[in-house]
Motif scaffolding. Structure first.
Motif, PDB file in Angstrom:
ATOM      1  N   GLN A 113       5.236  25.354   7.538  1.00 56.13           N
ATOM      2  CA  GLN A 113       6.233  25.212   8.323  1.00 56.13           C
ATOM      3  C   GLN A 113       6.063  25.780   9.976  1.00 56.13           C
ATOM      4  O   GLN A 113       6.536  26.754  10.127  1.00 56.13           O
ATOM      5  CB  GLN A 113       7.234  24.710   8.004  1.00 56.13           C
ATOM      6  CG  GLN A 113       6.722  23.778   7.037  1.00 56.13           C
ATOM      7  CD  GLN A 113       8.508  23.279   6.060  1.00 56.13           C
ATOM      8  OE1 GLN A 113       9.790  23.950   6.458  1.00 56.13           O
ATOM      9  NE2 GLN A 113       8.441  22.151   4.934  1.00 56.13           N
ATOM     10  N   ASN A 114       5.124  25.634  10.538  1.00 58.52           N
ATOM     11  CA  ASN A 114       5.334  26.285  12.025  1.00 58.52           C
ATOM     12  C   ASN A 114       5.434  27.651  12.311  1.00 58.52           C
ATOM     13  O   ASN A 114       6.002  27.895  12.944  1.00 58.52           O
ATOM     14  CB  ASN A 114       6.501  25.745  12.547  1.00 58.52           C
ATOM     15  CG  ASN A 114       6.224  23.924  12.769  1.00 58.52           C
ATOM     16  OD1 ASN A 114       5.661  23.443  13.101  1.00 58.52           O
ATOM     17  ND2 ASN A 114       7.151  23.738  13.195  1.00 58.52           N
ATOM     18  N   GLY A 115       4.610  28.572  11.843  1.00 58.08           N
ATOM     19  CA  GLY A 115       4.414  29.428  10.919  1.00 58.08           C
ATOM     20  C   GLY A 115       5.767  30.350  10.696  1.00 58.08           C
ATOM     21  O   GLY A 115       5.886  31.426  10.606  1.00 58.08           O
ATOM     22  N   HIS A 116       6.067  29.294   9.591  1.00 59.14           N
ATOM     23  CA  HIS A 116       7.941  30.411   9.190  1.00 59.14           C
ATOM     24  C   HIS A 116       7.178  29.044   7.781  1.00 59.14           C
ATOM     25  O   HIS A 116       6.955  28.276   7.422  1.00 59.14           O
ATOM     26  CB  HIS A 116       8.714  29.545   9.337  1.00 59.14           C
ATOM     27  CG  HIS A 116       9.310  30.167  11.084  1.00 59.14           C
ATOM     28  ND1 HIS A 116       9.388  31.527  11.614  1.00 59.14           N
ATOM     29  CD2 HIS A 116       8.864  29.819  12.631  1.00 59.14           C
ATOM     30  CE1 HIS A 116       9.347  32.351  12.978  1.00 59.14           C
ATOM     31  NE2 HIS A 116       9.137  31.088  13.201  1.00 59.14           N
ATOM     32  N   TRP A 117       7.312  30.285   6.154  1.00 58.55           N
ATOM     33  CA  TRP A 117       7.154  30.162   4.755  1.00 58.55           C
ATOM     34  C   TRP A 117       8.829  29.594   4.292  1.00 58.55           C
ATOM     35  O   TRP A 117       9.747  29.706   5.188  1.00 58.55           O
ATOM     36  CB  TRP A 117       6.903  31.346   4.296  1.00 58.55           C
ATOM     37  CG  TRP A 117       5.543  31.848   4.674  1.00 58.55           C
ATOM     38  CD1 TRP A 117       5.110  32.146   5.436  1.00 58.55           C
ATOM     39  CD2 TRP A 117       4.378  30.637   3.847  1.00 58.55           C
ATOM     40  NE1 TRP A 117       3.455  32.161   5.197  1.00 58.55           N
ATOM     41  CE2 TRP A 117       3.250  31.448   4.378  1.00 58.55           C
ATOM     42  CE3 TRP A 117       5.029  29.722   3.002  1.00 58.55           C
ATOM     43  CZ2 TRP A 117       1.843  31.054   3.770  1.00 58.55           C
ATOM     44  CZ3 TRP A 117       2.953  29.985   2.083  1.00 58.55           C
ATOM     45  CH2 TRP A 117       1.811  30.202   2.882  1.00 58.55           C
ATOM     46  N   GLN A 118       8.790  28.520   3.946  1.00 56.09           N
ATOM     47  CA  GLN A 118       9.885  27.881   3.296  1.00 56.09           C
ATOM     48  C   GLN A 118       8.849  27.804   1.481  1.00 56.09           C
ATOM     49  O   GLN A 118       7.818  27.556   1.875  1.00 56.09           O
ATOM     50  CB  GLN A 118      10.161  26.434   3.815  1.00 56.09           C
ATOM     51  CG  GLN A 118      10.469  26.011   4.409  1.00 56.09           C
ATOM     52  CD  GLN A 118      11.912  26.851   4.826  1.00 56.09           C
ATOM     53  OE1 GLN A 118      13.053  26.584   3.928  1.00 56.09           O
ATOM     54  NE2 GLN A 118      11.605  27.423   5.550  1.00 56.09           N
ATOM     55  N   PHE A 119      10.161  28.515   0.741  1.00 55.83           N
ATOM     56  CA  PHE A 119       9.886  28.388  -1.004  1.00 55.83           C
ATOM     57  C   PHE A 119      11.399  27.929  -1.149  1.00 55.83           C
ATOM     58  O   PHE A 119      11.803  27.379  -1.087  1.00 55.83           O
ATOM     59  CB  PHE A 119       9.772  29.925  -0.896  1.00 55.83           C
ATOM     60  CG  PHE A 119       9.121  30.855  -0.088  1.00 55.83           C
ATOM     61  CD1 PHE A 119       7.205  31.017  -0.633  1.00 55.83           C
ATOM     62  CD2 PHE A 119       9.222  31.477   0.865  1.00 55.83           C
ATOM     63  CE1 PHE A 119       6.262  31.407  -0.538  1.00 55.83           C
ATOM     64  CE2 PHE A 119       8.233  32.817   0.691  1.00 55.83           C
ATOM     65  CZ  PHE A 119       7.019  32.738   0.523  1.00 55.83           C
ATOM     66  N   ALA A 120      10.527  27.168  -2.349  1.00 57.07           N
ATOM     67  CA  ALA A 120      11.001  26.584  -3.351  1.00 57.07           C
ATOM     68  C   ALA A 120      10.663  26.911  -4.437  1.00 57.07           C
ATOM     69  O   ALA A 120       9.670  27.794  -4.784  1.00 57.07           O
ATOM     70  CB  ALA A 120      11.165  25.113  -3.747  1.00 57.07           C
ATOM     71  N   ALA A 121      11.854  27.419  -5.585  1.00 52.71           N
ATOM     72  CA  ALA A 121      11.531  28.146  -6.619  1.00 52.71           C
ATOM     73  C   ALA A 121      12.595  27.425  -8.178  1.00 52.71           C
ATOM     74  O   ALA A 121      13.635  26.863  -7.207  1.00 52.71           O
ATOM     75  CB  ALA A 121      12.241  29.460  -6.552  1.00 52.71           C
ATOM     76  N   SER A 122      12.461  27.760  -9.440  1.00 51.64           N
ATOM     77  CA  SER A 122      13.687  27.302  -9.889  1.00 51.64           C
ATOM     78  C   SER A 122      13.265  27.952 -11.920  1.00 51.64           C
ATOM     79  O   SER A 122      11.984  29.478 -11.597  1.00 51.64           O
ATOM     80  CB  SER A 122      12.875  25.814 -10.862  1.00 51.64           C
ATOM     81  OG  SER A 122      13.585  25.732 -12.225  1.00 51.64           O
ATOM     82  N   SER A 123      14.141  28.815 -13.002  1.00 54.76           N
ATOM     83  CA  SER A 123      14.000  29.343 -13.253  1.00 54.76           C
ATOM     84  C   SER A 123      14.798  29.209 -14.567  1.00 54.76           C
ATOM     85  O   SER A 123      16.051  27.994 -14.241  1.00 54.76           O
ATOM     86  CB  SER A 123      14.692  30.809 -12.935  1.00 54.76           C
ATOM     87  OG  SER A 123      14.662  32.101 -14.487  1.00 54.76           O
ATOM     88  N   ASP A 124      14.583  29.415 -15.354  1.00 55.72           N
ATOM     89  CA  ASP A 124      14.922  28.496 -17.292  1.00 55.72           C
ATOM     90  C   ASP A 124      16.468  29.441 -17.250  1.00 55.72           C
ATOM     91  O   ASP A 124      17.128  29.022 -18.209  1.00 55.72           O
ATOM     92  CB  ASP A 124      14.239  28.726 -18.170  1.00 55.72           C
ATOM     93  CG  ASP A 124      13.677  29.840 -18.430  1.00 55.72           C
ATOM     94  OD1 ASP A 124      14.117  30.572 -17.253  1.00 55.72           O
ATOM     95  OD2 ASP A 124      12.817  30.338 -19.349  1.00 55.72           O
ATOM     96  N   ALA A 125      16.918  30.573 -16.562  1.00 56.04           N
ATOM     97  CA  ALA A 125      17.691  31.319 -16.969  1.00 56.04           C
ATOM     98  C   ALA A 125      19.054  31.395 -15.757  1.00 56.04           C
ATOM     99  O   ALA A 125      18.170  31.573 -14.884  1.00 56.04           O
ATOM    100  CB  ALA A 125      17.786  32.899 -16.902  1.00 56.04           C
ATOM    101  N   ARG A 126      20.074  31.720 -15.732  1.00 54.94           N
ATOM    102  CA  ARG A 126      20.580  30.746 -14.649  1.00 54.94           C
ATOM    103  C   ARG A 126      20.914  32.003 -13.560  1.00 54.94           C
ATOM    104  O   ARG A 126      21.477  31.996 -12.909  1.00 54.94           O
ATOM    105  CB  ARG A 126      22.551  31.067 -15.155  1.00 54.94           C
ATOM    106  CG  ARG A 126      22.869  29.184 -16.440  1.00 54.94           C
ATOM    107  CD  ARG A 126      23.804  28.778 -16.964  1.00 54.94           C
ATOM    108  NE  ARG A 126      24.659  28.859 -16.009  1.00 54.94           N
ATOM    109  CZ  ARG A 126      26.291  29.291 -15.958  1.00 54.94           C
ATOM    110  NH1 ARG A 126      26.729  29.064 -16.887  1.00 54.94           N
ATOM    111  NH2 ARG A 126      26.871  29.166 -14.788  1.00 54.94           N
TER     112      ARG A 126
END
Length: 134
Positions: A62-75
């Motif tokens: 977004q406008n030259g900047h990264w946005q990441f989203a993530a998930s994991s099955d381990a707390r």
């Protein structure tokens, strides 16, 4: 390199935690704050290889900047990934290449709690971010 606001907030809360128990609790809280990933994003193409736990990662520019989203099955891993996202979200691809993962977790006071397999897993997540941003 200056830190994103979210990373500064993380540093502030973790450096204020006197012992491992408080940091472990904070870690779980950070993991719970991770926005849920859409089931449609939990596909093989988004799975990070090199993690013992299941970790999925998506990134958008977004406008030259990264946005990441993530998930994991381990707390615990969710918490560590949330702290990694705090460190990298909003960075340019060039800044992302310069992130020093061991230094970041050292600043948070969590490096001793990173087993080699967890450390390798987090490195795999960062590596995947770098691939996505290349």
């Amino acid at each position: 390199m200056s830190l994103p606001a979210e990373a500064l907030a993380a540093l502030d809360s973790f450096q204020g935690a006197p012992g491992w128990e408080q940091r472990a609790r904070l870690l779980m809280q950070w993991g719970e704050r991770l926005a849920p990933l859409a089931e449609a994003d939990k596909v093989e193409a988004n799975r990070v290889h090199g993690c013992e736990s299941q970790v999925w990662l998506v990134g958008t520019l977004q406008n030259g900047h990264w946005q990441f989203a993530a998930s994991s099955d381990a707390r615990l891993i969710r918490g560590l990934v949330a702290l990694l996202l705090a460190r990298v979200n909003g960075l340019s691809a060039e800044e992302l290449q310069r992130v020093d993962l061991p230094d970041w977790f050292n600043q948070l006071g969590l490096s001793r709690q990173l087993s080699p397999s967890r450390s390798n897993g987090l490195n795999a997540v960062l590596q995947r971010m770098r691939e996505l941003s290349a």
